[in-house]
Design an enzyme around this catalytic site. Structure first.
Site, PDB file in Angstrom:
ATOM      1  N   ASP A  49       0.861  -1.166   0.000  1.00 21.65           N
ATOM      2  CA  ASP A  49       0.000   0.000   0.000  1.00 21.65           C
ATOM      3  C   ASP A  49       0.906   1.227   0.000  1.00 21.65           C
ATOM      4  OD1 ASP A  49      -1.303   1.166   3.114  1.00 21.65           O
ATOM      5  OD2 ASP A  49       0.652   0.288   2.759  1.00 21.65           O
TER       6      ASP A  49
ATOM      7  N   ASP B 257     -11.847  15.245  13.362  1.00 18.80           N
ATOM      8  CA  ASP B 257     -11.193  14.242  12.523  1.00 18.80           C
ATOM      9  C   ASP B 257      -9.841  13.904  13.141  1.00 18.80           C
ATOM     10  OD1 ASP B 257     -10.106  12.662  10.597  1.00 18.80           O
ATOM     11  OD2 ASP B 257     -10.319  14.109   8.948  1.00 18.80           O
TER      12      ASP B 257
ATOM     13  N   GLU C 188      -4.243  13.432   8.819  1.00 18.06           N
ATOM     14  CA  GLU C 188      -4.647  14.397   7.795  1.00 18.06           C
ATOM     15  C   GLU C 188      -5.545  15.465   8.416  1.00 18.06           C
ATOM     16  OE1 GLU C 188      -4.845  11.146   7.507  1.00 18.06           O
ATOM     17  OE2 GLU C 188      -3.862  10.493   5.654  1.00 18.06           O
TER      18      GLU C 188
ATOM     19  N   PHE D 191     -14.119   9.686   8.794  1.00 16.75           N
ATOM     20  CA  PHE D 191     -13.528   9.196   7.557  1.00 16.75           C
ATOM     21  C   PHE D 191     -13.634   7.675   7.495  1.00 16.75           C
ATOM     22  CE2 PHE D 191      -9.784   7.182   5.648  1.00 16.75           C
ATOM     23  CZ  PHE D 191     -10.016   7.544   4.334  1.00 16.75           C
TER      24      PHE D 191
ATOM     25  N   ARG E  65     -14.263   7.417   1.491  1.00 16.84           N
ATOM     26  CA  ARG E  65     -13.115   8.284   1.205  1.00 16.84           C
ATOM     27  C   ARG E  65     -13.453   9.764   1.448  1.00 16.84           C
ATOM     28  NH1 ARG E  65     -11.122   7.718  -4.109  1.00 16.84           N
ATOM     29  NH2 ARG E  65     -13.148   6.986  -4.784  1.00 16.84           N
ATOM     30  N   MET E  66     -14.302   9.986   2.443  1.00 19.04           N
ATOM     31  CA  MET E  66     -14.705  11.358   2.801  1.00 19.04           C
ATOM     32  C   MET E  66     -14.862  11.447   4.311  1.00 19.04           C
ATOM     33  SD  MET E  66     -17.603  12.889   0.290  1.00 19.04           S
ATOM     34  CE  MET E  66     -18.863  11.756   0.781  1.00 19.04           C
ATOM     35  N   SER E  67     -14.833  12.674   4.806  1.00 17.13           N
ATOM     36  CA  SER E  67     -15.228  12.909   6.190  1.00 17.13           C
ATOM     37  C   SER E  67     -15.864  14.291   6.228  1.00 17.13           C
ATOM     38  CB  SER E  67     -14.011  12.829   7.117  1.00 17.13           C
ATOM     39  OG  SER E  67     -13.044  13.780   6.735  1.00 17.13           O
TER      40      SER E  67
HETATM   41  N1  LIG Z   1      -9.242  12.256   7.078  1.00 24.54           N
HETATM   42  C1  LIG Z   1      -9.685  12.218   5.839  1.00 24.54           C
HETATM   43  N2  LIG Z   1     -10.797  12.879   5.506  1.00 24.54           N
HETATM   44  C2  LIG Z   1     -11.263  12.831   4.248  1.00 24.54           C
HETATM   45  N3  LIG Z   1     -10.689  12.180   3.244  1.00 24.54           N
HETATM   46  C3  LIG Z   1      -9.569  11.501   3.501  1.00 24.54           C
HETATM   47  C4  LIG Z   1      -9.011  11.476   4.811  1.00 24.54           C
HETATM   48  N4  LIG Z   1      -7.905  10.705   4.780  1.00 24.54           N
HETATM   49  C5  LIG Z   1      -7.794  10.278   3.520  1.00 24.54           C
HETATM   50  N5  LIG Z   1      -8.781  10.745   2.734  1.00 24.54           N
HETATM   51  C6  LIG Z   1      -9.020  10.472   1.329  1.00 24.54           C
HETATM   52  O1  LIG Z   1      -9.399   9.115   1.164  1.00 24.54           O
HETATM   53  C7  LIG Z   1      -8.516   8.446   0.287  1.00 24.54           C
HETATM   54  C8  LIG Z   1      -8.371   6.989   0.677  1.00 24.54           C
HETATM   55  O2  LIG Z   1      -7.695   6.883   1.931  1.00 24.54           O
HETATM   56  P1  LIG Z   1      -7.129   5.480   2.431  1.00 24.54           P
HETATM   57  O3  LIG Z   1      -6.580   5.699   3.778  1.00 24.54           O
HETATM   58  O4  LIG Z   1      -8.133   4.423   2.190  1.00 24.54           O
HETATM   59  O5  LIG Z   1      -6.000   5.184   1.420  1.00 24.54           O
HETATM   60  P2  LIG Z   1      -4.564   5.828   1.352  1.00 24.54           P
HETATM   61  O6  LIG Z   1      -4.068   5.979   2.750  1.00 24.54           O
HETATM   62  O7  LIG Z   1      -4.597   7.019   0.484  1.00 24.54           O
HETATM   63  O8  LIG Z   1      -3.762   4.778   0.579  1.00 24.54           O
HETATM   64  P3  LIG Z   1      -3.070   3.452   1.113  1.00 24.54           P
HETATM   65  O9  LIG Z   1      -4.108   2.434   0.922  1.00 24.54           O
HETATM   66  O10 LIG Z   1      -1.934   3.376   0.177  1.00 24.54           O
HETATM   67  O11 LIG Z   1      -2.654   3.646   2.534  1.00 24.54           O
HETATM   68  C9  LIG Z   1      -7.247   9.257   0.373  1.00 24.54           C
HETATM   69  O12 LIG Z   1      -6.478   9.119  -0.769  1.00 24.54           O
HETATM   70  C10 LIG Z   1      -7.769  10.671   0.521  1.00 24.54           C
HETATM   71  O13 LIG Z   1      -8.123  11.201  -0.738  1.00 24.54           O
HETATM   72 MG   LIG Z   2      -2.529   3.020   4.400  1.00 25.40          MG
END
Ligand SMILES: Nc1ncnc2c1ncn2[C@@H]1O[C@H](COP(=O)(O)OP(=O)(O)OP(=O)(O)O)[C@@H](O)[C@H]1O
Ligand SMILES: [Mg+2]
Ligand SMILES: [K+]
Length: 694
Positions: free
Chosen positions: A310, A347, A351, A379, A384-386
């Site tokens: 990942d 949150d 991030e 989140f 993929r949102m919060s």
């Molecule tokens: N705290 C948050 N609030 C809103 N959106 C977020 C937040 N953190 C991440 N995201 C969005 O959601 C997406 C998916 O996050 P996720 O943690 O599933 O994967 P990743 O950390 O980007 O990738 P990986 O799987 O390589 O760790 C991110 O790429 C970002 O666009």
């Molecule tokens: Mg990850």
């Protein structure tokens, strides 16, 4: 690679003192209950009993010599295993001392009213902690058990477990939330939700692992054991049926000679070293700060040809920080910053916290109190949102932030317009390797996009060279990430992976692994997040980063204490070396036995009428039939001792193709195995002739 403080130096060498120290253990292992686990050696032990009885009944130098050396053969075999196990004992001791006998500050809560809980601290021994207990740990205190940080951020010294002295950050919300019992908090205060029972902690598992107590035979090992046992049965039948023929020829053989013949023929060498080879393989991984929780995974690692990783926290440092607010045309910078901060107040992901911090640096300081009746939307890797829903100056309001495509869909679904500009902004951030988060609001004026937050992460240094090495080993690397395709592409190019999969949910990661496996590939996966857990569990080799969440660590079958995604290179090398060592020593053992047959049978039947032809086979010109047999038995026993260092250290391994390795093995260990007995037995026979009565 860092050296664990309590780790021994020069792990490959066998100290003669170590061999001596393991002797009592080797003798203890003579108990038949232990020996039945090794069928070949069990037969040797039974033979030793038989020859000893016959030596007592009908004493001779020859029969006593054979009896003593047969017992030594079994002891030497046990010695191999005892030395392999003994090497982990010191390490286990030092880990035991680390195991915390601290007092935990457990939080007890009760409900005072409908929406208020009162918390109280109580002091309990760490051993009384159970999953779902909450404990407080402050600077200077030891973490009382394994768990997940649910509140706060702290610098933690994990050197007791990892040997790495640089402090690491552990924080609530993100993928760096796992803490291990026995580590020390250096700064701040965290609340930890305990995840494992006392006696079943990470440290307990680590101790069991280095001691070898939890080791189970792997499928390959079982298969080889069955093969060796079958060979042994075949030889027992062959030797038993020899007697009538010998009697017919007028040269009946004694029990001692028959047992000696049997022992030289059955594969004692590999039978003796097999379990030591397996233990040593696990041990070599521990040396590299990898805890393999299954031997099967170590073997599988030797044949891995696809590696999934990942992105965030594995390929990158995983500390995604908000670097800039980029508003769309007509929106004030501070309006975007304010909305982004409001949506992030609760949150707890890194991030989210960094967005609050960036807005504060722009002079915007909102508090939870500003969100009357706010409902926080946490989140998730699926959405993929919060965001947050709340009332502001009497008006209802929603704010969402998240992955570009997710927020655009949200806006469109609620009847808003997505300006083309939003796409340009996210694309330009992503093309740079950054992660764009779009921010949108819905209020009585409608639904609209305010702009984007630019999240920055850094690719771990030196990673591209290591991926090139993996490619040279024939391993394909695939980055799977929840991030958008453009960011994924930029990071993939910078890190030098062969392929990538973007916008991946946990289900996608899992599906990708199943797909690779269906195509006949053996798949390794490295990850740190809870969203990686299903994939880590499905992979043949699942390596969880020690920095990761406890869900990830539970799901994988290996944990890398250094949290280094390219550690897989070393894991693969250890796996290959294990397979090669086992193959090489099996080849050597069987060739050896064949050669011994030709050394000993002519001597046995030398001078017997009707078998003169066999005399011609006595190419070695051994002193006498008894000397020939005794020399073969002594040689058989000494070979085991001579090969213990090789079994523990492993056959030298240089990356090259499978068939080159096979050819090299067959020629070196096969030929060596054939020639060694002729030389060895001849030399021993030269000495044996001075023993009176031989
Ligand atoms: N705290 C948050 N609030 C809103 N959106 C977020 C937040 N953190 C991440 N995201 C969005 O959601 C997406 C998916 O996050 P996720 O943690 O599933 O994967 P990743 O950390 O980007 O990738 P990986 O799987 O390589 O760790 C991110 O790429 C970002 O666009
Ligand atoms: Mg990850
Ligand atoms: K043998």
């Amino acid at each position: 690679m860092n050296a664990r403080k309590h780790r021994r130096v020069g792990g490959g060498l066998v100290d003669p003192r170590q061999i001596l120290a393991s002797f009592p253990e080797a003798v203890r292992k003579l108990h038949p209950r232990v020996m039945v686990r090794h069928p070949v050696l069990f037969v040797v032990e039974a033979g030793s009993v038989l020859t000893t009885v016959s030596a007592v009944l009908d004493p001779s130098v020859f029969s006593w010599l054979i009896s003593v050396w047969l017992w030594l053969t079994v002891v030497f075999a046990n010695l191999a295993e005892a030395v392999a196990e003994g090497r982990g004992k010191a390490q286990a001791e030092s880990l035991r001392r680390t195991r915390s006998d601290t007092v935990a500050r457990r939080l007890r809560s009760w409900r005072v009213s409908m929406d208020r809980r009162e918390w109280e601290e109580e002091r309990v021994p760490a051993a009384d902690l159970r999953p779902y207990d909450f404990v407080v740990v402050e600077a200077g205190e030891t973490v009382p058990g394994d768990g997940e940080v649910v509140d706060g951020v702290a610098a933690v010294d994990e050197s007791a477990v990892t040997g790495e002295s640089a402090p690491v950050i552990r924080e609530a919300g993100g993928d760096r939330s796992g803490v291990t019992g026995g580590t020390t908090v250096l700064s701040d205060r965290i609340v930890v939700r305990i995840t494992s029972r006392a006696g079943h902690t990470f440290l307990d598992r680590m101790i069991a692992l280095v001691e070898g107590t939890s080791r189970q035979k792997t499928p390959n090992e079982l298969a080889l054991n069955i093969l060796l046992a079958s060979l042994t049965v075949v030889f027992i039948l062959a030797v038993v049926s020899l007697q009538p023929m010998a009697e017919w020829a007028g040269a009946p053989q004694t029990i001692t000679v028959l047992v000696a013949l049997l022992v030289t023929l059955i594969p004692t060498t590999i039978g003796a070293l097999l379990s030591a080879i397996g233990i040593a393989g696990m041990d070599r991984l521990v040396q590299r700060n990898v805890l393999a929780l299954s031997g099967r995974a170590v073997e599988a690692a030797g044949d891995v040809n696809t590696l999934l990783l990942d992105k965030t926290g594995t390929i990158t440092l995983g500390n995604r920080q908000a670097a800039a607010f980029v508003p769309v045309q007509g929106i004030a910078h501070d309006l975007l910053a304010d909305a982004a901060q409001l949506s992030s107040l609760s949150d707890e992901t890194p991030e989210g916290r960094s967005i609050v911090g960036l807005a504060e640096r722009h002079g915007i300081r909102r508090h939870h109190g500003d969100l009357a009746h706010g409902r926080f939307v946490p989140f998730s890797a699926q959405t993929r949102m919060s965001g947050v829903d709340f009332a502001f100056e009497g008006e209802f309001c929603r704010i969402r932030k998240g992955a570009g495509s997710a927020v655009m869909q949200w806006v469109a679904r609620r009847g808003g317009q997505v300006p083309e500009e939003a796409g340009w902004i996210t694309d330009s951030i992503a093309a740079d390797g950054g992660t764009p988060l779009l921010v949108a609001v819905e209020d009585p004026d409608g639904v609209r996009i305010l702009g984007a937050v630019h999240l920055k992460d850094v690719v771990k240094p030196g990673i591209a060279e290591r991926f090139a090495e993996l490619r040279a080993m024939g391993i394909k690397t695939v980055m799977v990430t929840g991030d958008n395709p453009l960011t994924a592409k930029a990071i993939a190019a910078e890190a030098g992976v062969d392929d990538y999969l973007a916008e991946a949910t946990p289900e996608h990661k899992l599906a990708r692994i199943k797909e690779e496996q269906a195509g006949g590939n053996l798949v390794a996966m490295t990850g740190d997040g809870t969203n990686d857990a299903p994939a880590l569990a499905q992979a043949d080799v699942g390596v969880a980063m020690n920095t990761g969440t406890s869900a990830a660590k539970e799901a994988g079958n290996m944990v890398d204490l250094d949290s280094n995604p390219t550690k897989l290179i070393e894991i693969v090398e250890v796996g290959k070396q294990l397979l090669i060592t086992r193959g090489a020593l099996t080849t050597f053992s069987i060739c050896n036995d064949v050669a011994k047959y030709f050394a000993i049978v002519p001597a046995m039947f030398g001078g017997v009428a009707g078998y003169e032809g066999l005399e011609k086979l006595n190419v070695m010109g051994l002193h006498s039939p008894t000397s020939a047999i005794a020399s073969a038995i002594v040689f058989n026993a000494l070979v085991i001792v001579a090969l213990i260092p090789l079994a523990l250290r492993g056959v030298r391994y240089a990356p090259s193709s499978a068939h080159v390795l096979l050819r090299r093995n067959l020629s070196v260990y096969g030929l060596g195995g054939l020639v060694a007995p002729f030389v060895g037995i001849k030399l021993i026979d030269l000495l044996m002739q001075y023993v009176p009565g031989m």
